[in-house]
Design an enzyme around this catalytic site. Structure first.
Site, PDB file in Angstrom:
ATOM      1  N   HIS A 101      34.678  49.610  43.340  1.00 63.70           N
ATOM      2  CA  HIS A 101      34.498  48.189  43.014  1.00 63.70           C
ATOM      3  C   HIS A 101      33.506  48.063  41.855  1.00 63.70           C
ATOM      4  CE1 HIS A 101      36.757  46.126  46.067  1.00 63.70           C
ATOM      5  NE2 HIS A 101      36.043  46.533  47.086  1.00 63.70           N
ATOM      6  N   SER A 223      54.138  43.782  52.312  1.00 67.90           N
ATOM      7  CA  SER A 223      54.124  42.317  52.370  1.00 67.90           C
ATOM      8  C   SER A 223      52.925  41.888  53.220  1.00 67.90           C
ATOM      9  CB  SER A 223      55.427  41.795  52.983  1.00 67.90           C
ATOM     10  OG  SER A 223      55.462  42.123  54.359  1.00 67.90           O
ATOM     11  N   LYS A 247      44.628  34.715  54.041  1.00 71.18           N
ATOM     12  CA  LYS A 247      45.812  33.903  53.735  1.00 71.18           C
ATOM     13  C   LYS A 247      46.819  34.637  52.852  1.00 71.18           C
ATOM     14  CE  LYS A 247      44.978  29.336  54.662  1.00 71.18           C
ATOM     15  NZ  LYS A 247      45.228  27.939  54.289  1.00 71.18           N
ATOM     16  N   GLY A 248      46.286  35.407  51.917  1.00 66.18           N
ATOM     17  CA  GLY A 248      47.168  36.156  51.030  1.00 66.18           C
ATOM     18  C   GLY A 248      47.987  35.276  50.103  1.00 66.18           C
TER      19      GLY A 248
HETATM   20  P1  A3P Z   1      42.513  35.802  50.909  1.00 64.53           P
HETATM   21  O1  A3P Z   1      41.154  35.796  51.524  1.00 64.53           O
HETATM   22  O2  A3P Z   1      42.653  34.798  49.804  1.00 64.53           O
HETATM   23  O3  A3P Z   1      43.610  35.681  51.914  1.00 64.53           O
HETATM   24  P2  A3P Z   1      40.421  42.801  49.067  1.00 64.53           P
HETATM   25  O4  A3P Z   1      41.383  43.712  49.717  1.00 64.53           O
HETATM   26  O5  A3P Z   1      40.143  43.132  47.641  1.00 64.53           O
HETATM   27  O6  A3P Z   1      39.208  42.621  49.899  1.00 64.53           O
HETATM   28  O7  A3P Z   1      41.134  41.376  48.946  1.00 64.53           O
HETATM   29  C1  A3P Z   1      41.382  40.598  50.080  1.00 64.53           C
HETATM   30  C2  A3P Z   1      42.351  39.486  49.725  1.00 64.53           C
HETATM   31  O8  A3P Z   1      43.663  40.052  49.524  1.00 64.53           O
HETATM   32  C3  A3P Z   1      42.474  38.486  50.853  1.00 64.53           C
HETATM   33  O9  A3P Z   1      42.724  37.233  50.209  1.00 64.53           O
HETATM   34  C4  A3P Z   1      43.692  39.017  51.593  1.00 64.53           C
HETATM   35  O10 A3P Z   1      44.311  38.104  52.428  1.00 64.53           O
HETATM   36  C5  A3P Z   1      44.574  39.411  50.421  1.00 64.53           C
HETATM   37  N1  A3P Z   1      45.646  40.347  50.800  1.00 64.53           N
HETATM   38  C6  A3P Z   1      45.551  41.450  51.589  1.00 64.53           C
HETATM   39  N2  A3P Z   1      46.749  42.026  51.739  1.00 64.53           N
HETATM   40  C7  A3P Z   1      47.625  41.286  51.024  1.00 64.53           C
HETATM   41  C8  A3P Z   1      49.044  41.377  50.806  1.00 64.53           C
HETATM   42  N3  A3P Z   1      49.770  42.352  51.349  1.00 64.53           N
HETATM   43  N4  A3P Z   1      49.615  40.438  50.021  1.00 64.53           N
HETATM   44  C9  A3P Z   1      48.893  39.443  49.482  1.00 64.53           C
HETATM   45  N5  A3P Z   1      47.559  39.303  49.655  1.00 64.53           N
HETATM   46  C10 A3P Z   1      46.930  40.212  50.414  1.00 64.53           C
END
Ligand code: A3P
Length: 283
Positions: A101, A223, A247-248
């Site tokens: 990161h 997905s 939420k994704g």
């Molecule tokens: P939200 O909080 O907006 O839902 P990271 O993995 O970098 O910590 O990012 C987390 C974000 O990615 C979260 O966003 C999570 O829900 C989303 N995320 C995780 N898996 C996903 C997927 N398969 N498709 C779309 N979004 C995803």
């Protein structure tokens, strides 16, 4: 050197940037010293930009799935994943997968320009990043443990006081190098809007053959609904893994930003992004 900021937010300063408590000098030092190889892959992001999603895509495309998602790659800069030594990592065969990161100048393996490793950077619109990050860092027991409200969080985010520092600086530091042969710059939004095109792009960058059957399979497995529920991708063993799947979607920042906050943010965005040529879809 652990510090407590506003509303109990724990952090550590590393090379002038605000970092999570688990970025210890030992782990960060090791991450900078890692000797990478051409077939290795390092996925990089500012937190909450789709890192977990991208990590699973890369794990599936490279056939590196181990017992759990988190144990399929090395997160060298962090002290809390799994114990590892320099020689463990050195003796593993490529492609070795690494997560980071860090902004460009703090990259795994030193400087990407002098490194044979492939880097994939994923960026996401900052309003969704900030909202997702607020949810993630609120009341979570193992990292920043922020216990204040949204308004102040937004202020800290725009001041570069949350873990990993200033979002604009981070994203633009990688964007500047997007045309390097060993760097692929992606956005969460492009992956979300056309996952198959995104997967194809990633596979091509990784020199992985993607048959129609494999594309179908990977697209299904990564997905949001599948990832949120399957045991493997839900990061077995990682505390509070549910926090990684909220939420994704694109645009859920609208549930947090007031009209005034949004206007202020838009002005900041315009001035900070300037003539970089990088723009995001906010929906
Ligand atoms: P939200 O909080 O907006 O839902 P990271 O993995 O970098 O910590 O990012 C987390 C974000 O990615 C979260 O966003 C999570 O829900 C989303 N995320 C995780 N898996 C996903 C997927 N398969 N498709 C779309 N979004 C995803």
């Amino acid at each position: 050197d652990l510090q407590i900021g506003d509303h109990g937010y724990k952090f550590r300063m590393v090379d002038g940037r605000v970092m999570p408590p688990y970025i210890t000098p030992r782990c960060y030092g090791l991450s900078r010293r890692i000797e990478t190889r051409p077939a290795d892959v390092c996925f990089v992001s500012y937190p909450k930009s789709g890192t977990t999603w991208l990590s699973y895509i890369i794990v599936l495309l490279t056939g590196k799935a181990a017992a759990s998602l988190e144990s399929s790659f090395y997160w060298v800069e962090s002290s809390w994943t799994h114990p590892m030594t320099e020689s463990d990592i050195a003796s593993d065969r490529s492609p070795r997968l690494f997560k980071s990161h860090m902004p460009y100048d703090m990259a795994l393996g030193g400087t990407p320009a002098q490194n044979p490793c492939k880097y994939i950077y994923i960026a996401r619109n900052p309003k969704d990043v900030c909202s997702s990050y607020f949810y993630f860092e609120s009341g979570k027991s193992w990292s920043g443990f922020y216990n204040g409200g949204w308004d102040h969080w937004l202020q800290m985010f725009t001041d570069g006081k949350v873990h990993r520092g200033d979002w604009f600086e981070h994203v633009l530091s990688w964007w500047e190098h997007r045309n390097a042969d060993n760097i692929l710059f992606l956005t969460y939004e492009e992956l979300k809007m056309d996952p198959r095109a995104g997967l194809t792009k990633i596979a091509r960058f990784l020199d992985v053959e993607l048959t129609p059957g494999k594309l179908d399979e990977v697209a299904r497995k990564v997905s949001f609904s599948e990832m949120k529920t399957t045991e493997f991708s839900a990061m077995k063993g990682v505390k509070e893994f549910g926090k990684f799947f909220r939420k994704g979607e694109i645009g859920s920042w609208k549930e947090y930003f007031t009209v005034a906050q949004n206007e202020r943010f838009d002005a900041l965005y315009a001035s900070r992004m300037g003539s970089s040529g990088l723009d995001f879809i906010f929906m």
